[in-house]
Write a protein that holds these residues in place. Structure first.
Motif, mmCIF file in Angstrom:
data_model
loop_
_atom_site.group_PDB
_atom_site.id
_atom_site.type_symbol
_atom_site.label_atom_id
_atom_site.label_comp_id
_atom_site.label_asym_id
_atom_site.label_seq_id
_atom_site.Cartn_x
_atom_site.Cartn_y
_atom_site.Cartn_z
ATOM 1 N N ARG A 1 0.830 -1.210 0.000
ATOM 2 C CA ARG A 1 0.000 0.000 0.000
ATOM 3 C C ARG A 1 0.868 1.266 0.000
ATOM 4 N NH1 ARG A 1 -5.208 -0.245 0.892
ATOM 5 N NH2 ARG A 1 -5.064 -2.150 2.122
ATOM 6 N N GLY A 2 1.946 1.211 0.790
ATOM 7 C CA GLY A 2 2.827 2.377 0.888
ATOM 8 C C GLY A 2 3.431 2.735 -0.463
ATOM 9 N N ALA A 3 3.861 1.709 -1.208
ATOM 10 C CA ALA A 3 4.477 1.975 -2.515
ATOM 11 C C ALA A 3 3.438 2.486 -3.506
ATOM 12 C CB ALA A 3 5.150 0.707 -3.042
ATOM 13 N N CYS A 4 2.204 1.940 -3.420
ATOM 14 C CA CYS A 4 1.123 2.458 -4.294
ATOM 15 C C CYS A 4 0.879 3.929 -3.995
ATOM 16 C CB CYS A 4 -0.183 1.693 -4.066
ATOM 17 S SG CYS A 4 -0.164 0.007 -4.653
ATOM 18 N N GLN A 5 0.843 4.244 -2.699
ATOM 19 C CA GLN A 5 0.584 5.644 -2.326
ATOM 20 C C GLN A 5 1.696 6.543 -2.833
ATOM 21 O OE1 GLN A 5 0.253 4.992 1.888
ATOM 22 N NE2 GLN A 5 -1.978 4.743 1.838
ATOM 23 N N ARG A 6 2.951 6.091 -2.688
ATOM 24 C CA ARG A 6 4.080 6.958 -3.092
ATOM 25 C C ARG A 6 4.078 7.221 -4.600
ATOM 26 N NH1 ARG A 6 8.900 8.688 -1.362
ATOM 27 N NH2 ARG A 6 10.128 7.669 -2.976
ATOM 28 N N ILE A 7 3.801 6.183 -5.399
ATOM 29 C CA ILE A 7 3.863 6.401 -6.852
ATOM 30 C C ILE A 7 2.680 7.277 -7.305
ATOM 31 C CG2 ILE A 7 2.672 4.220 -7.569
ATOM 32 C CD1 ILE A 7 5.740 5.674 -9.312
ATOM 33 N N VAL A 8 1.492 7.046 -6.698
ATOM 34 C CA VAL A 8 0.328 7.850 -7.101
ATOM 35 C C VAL A 8 0.492 9.294 -6.631
ATOM 36 C CG1 VAL A 8 -2.153 8.157 -6.849
ATOM 37 C CG2 VAL A 8 -1.237 5.859 -7.179
ATOM 38 N N GLU A 9 0.987 9.455 -5.402
ATOM 39 C CA GLU A 9 1.216 10.811 -4.898
ATOM 40 C C GLU A 9 2.252 11.535 -5.756
ATOM 41 O OE1 GLU A 9 -0.199 10.845 -0.417
ATOM 42 O OE2 GLU A 9 1.961 10.525 -0.663
ATOM 43 N N GLY A 10 3.303 10.799 -6.116
ATOM 44 C CA GLY A 10 4.334 11.374 -6.997
ATOM 45 C C GLY A 10 3.714 11.859 -8.296
ATOM 46 N N ALA A 11 2.812 11.051 -8.841
ATOM 47 C CA ALA A 11 2.172 11.393 -10.115
ATOM 48 C C ALA A 11 1.310 12.652 -9.967
ATOM 49 C CB ALA A 11 1.324 10.214 -10.601
ATOM 50 N N PHE A 12 0.517 12.717 -8.888
ATOM 51 C CA PHE A 12 -0.337 13.900 -8.691
ATOM 52 C C PHE A 12 0.490 15.155 -8.414
ATOM 53 C CE2 PHE A 12 -3.994 11.096 -8.480
ATOM 54 C CZ PHE A 12 -4.986 11.897 -9.015
ATOM 55 N N GLU A 13 1.533 15.017 -7.611
ATOM 56 C CA GLU A 13 2.384 16.188 -7.328
ATOM 57 C C GLU A 13 2.998 16.719 -8.622
ATOM 58 O OE1 GLU A 13 3.279 18.278 -4.759
ATOM 59 O OE2 GLU A 13 1.462 17.389 -3.901
#
Ligand code: NAI
Ligand code: MG
Length: 394
Positions: A193-205
């Protein structure tokens, strides 16, 4: 800003040719840095039994910023044969140094921008509804999860009994109950879950910083319900924090079909490791292919920038060199973006745009020639001439 130290890892083949070209451009744009050389690649496998020596890991631990060319990997039997005789039979195993580097430094966010340069003869074109030719300009940035999923390496042929038994707790394993273990190959797809959050957050940022209107999760949650489903569920939660950016969702197979239908309609795309690998090559093909495909591998405190192409061994000995340095130079621009030197990166990208648009200096790939020593007869520029033209246009 204090002077940065960049660990340069040219590696093998054309990596050794294109990386010095990128440094020439960085110098010309006025980027002040110390460059320290890091050993990596096939020579170090042969001589030391390790393609990524500890001293290179130490350099990256210290300076946290790397520019990487390309490495050569070979199948297991060839790797074993080429190991120097005094190291053979001592248990050395070849591992790809770039995969090892991504995992060691947890470089979990891979960014692969695919942007057309106006006037690039390799740009994608399509027939319009009136029989006209359209050349939609593509500006897509793929965020690929870089450390997990199908490439995490958790796999077996002939799985041990404990693994088999654990899997048999899942009802769907019944379909394989008649297959003897030696005939069973299992590659797992693990998402956290943490890695999913980091990649998606990276994309939105990224979408927010660079004004992209949408982030598309490209997975397959209708079939791969658990892993793709987790990525999509996290994306929905994270999207709520970015009201100005539309969250879209596509399936990887449909996305590959839509690639040539409406590539101009996508902005940032986010995927797991394997689908990100696939979709980024697909989009790269629309904007010039390997000579133009750059990438960043970004972790929490370390980042390495590299062209997506490999070492192209068949061209490494050609003198003068024929390969296109633009993918490597664009990767160096991504490094500049990362360390808040975006102005210099933009200057370089604009210089590349001017050279491509002018169509006077073109490497063999841009002329759709078959690579070889005679490409110059057909008007191709050398690697160094391409770099010179970019520097002149800065
Ligand atoms: P490759 O990317 O090295 O070359 C494929 C073809 O793409 C070349 O023959 C050439 O036609 C073209 N090409 C590549 N870079 C180019 C450039 N800068 N300008 C113009 N044309 C270019 O892939 P290949 O041949 O499959 O692999 C060669 C070696 O590279 C293998 O040992 C492979 O394992 C390794 N490799 C390493 C990678 C890395 O270091 N990240 C990535 C991909 C492959
Ligand atoms: Mg790939």
């Amino acid at each position: 800003m204090s002077k940065r130290t960049v660990v340069t890892m040219p590696g093998d083949g054309i990596g050794k040719i294109v990386l010095p070209e990128a440094i020439r451009v960085l110098d010309a744009v006025g980027f002040k840095a110390d460059y320290v050389h890091g050993d990596i690649g096939w020579d170090f496998w042969i001589k030391e039994g390790n393609a990524l020596p500890q001293r290179t890991i130490d350099l990256l631990e210290k300076h946290k910023l790397g520019l990487f060319g390309a490495i050569t990997s070979k199948p297991k039997d060839k790797a074993d044969k080429e190991l120097s005789p005094e190291l053979q039979g001592k248990g050395y195993v070849y591992y790809s140094p770039i995969v090892t580097m991504r995992q060691h430094f947890d470089l979990d966010i891979c960014i692969r921008p695919c942007r057309s340069f106006q006037g690039n003869p390799l740009n994608f074109i399509r027939r319009g509804s009136k029989g006209n030719v359209e050349e939609p300009l593509v500006d897509v940035v793929i965020f690929r999860q870089n450390t997990e999923g199908l490439y995490a390496g958790v796999e077996w042929t002939n799985p041990p009994d404990t693994v088999r038994k654990a899997m048999e707790t899942h009802p769907k394993m019944k379909n394989f109950s008649h297959v003897p273990s030696p005939d069973l190959a299992i590659s797992t797809r693990i998402f956290s879950r943490g890695a999913c959050q980091r990649i998606v957050e990276g994309a939105f940022e990224y979408a927010k910083k660079y004004n992209y209107k949408s982030v598309t999760v490209c997975e397959k949650p209708n079939v791969i319900r658990e892993t793709s489903g987790m990525m999509e569920a996290e994306a929905k939660k994270i999207a709520a924090k970015y009201p100005g950016i539309q969250l879209r969702s596509t399936n990887i197979d449909a996305q590959m079909m839509w690639l040539t239908k409406n590539p101009e309609e996508y902005g940032v795309i986010v995927s797991g490791n394997m689908f990100g690998d696939i979709v980024s090559d697909g989009f790269a093909g629309l904007v010039g292919g390997l000579g133009f495909a750059c990438s960043a591998n970004i972790g929490r405190d370390c980042a390495v920038f590299e062209p997506t192409h490999g070492s192209a061994p068949k061209y490494e000995k050609l003198n003068p060199s024929i390969v296109n340095p633009i993918a490597m130079i664009l990767s160096a621009c991504m490094m500049l973006d990362h360390i808040d030197e975006k102005d210099k990166a933009d200057q370089i990208r604009q210089a590349i745009a001017r050279v491509v648009q002018a169509s006077k200096v073109q490497t063999y790939d841009m002329l759709r020639l078959t690579g070889g020593p005679d490409v110059f007869k057909h008007g191709a520029a050398t690697t160094q001439q391409m770099t010179d033209a970019i520097i002149q246009n800065l």
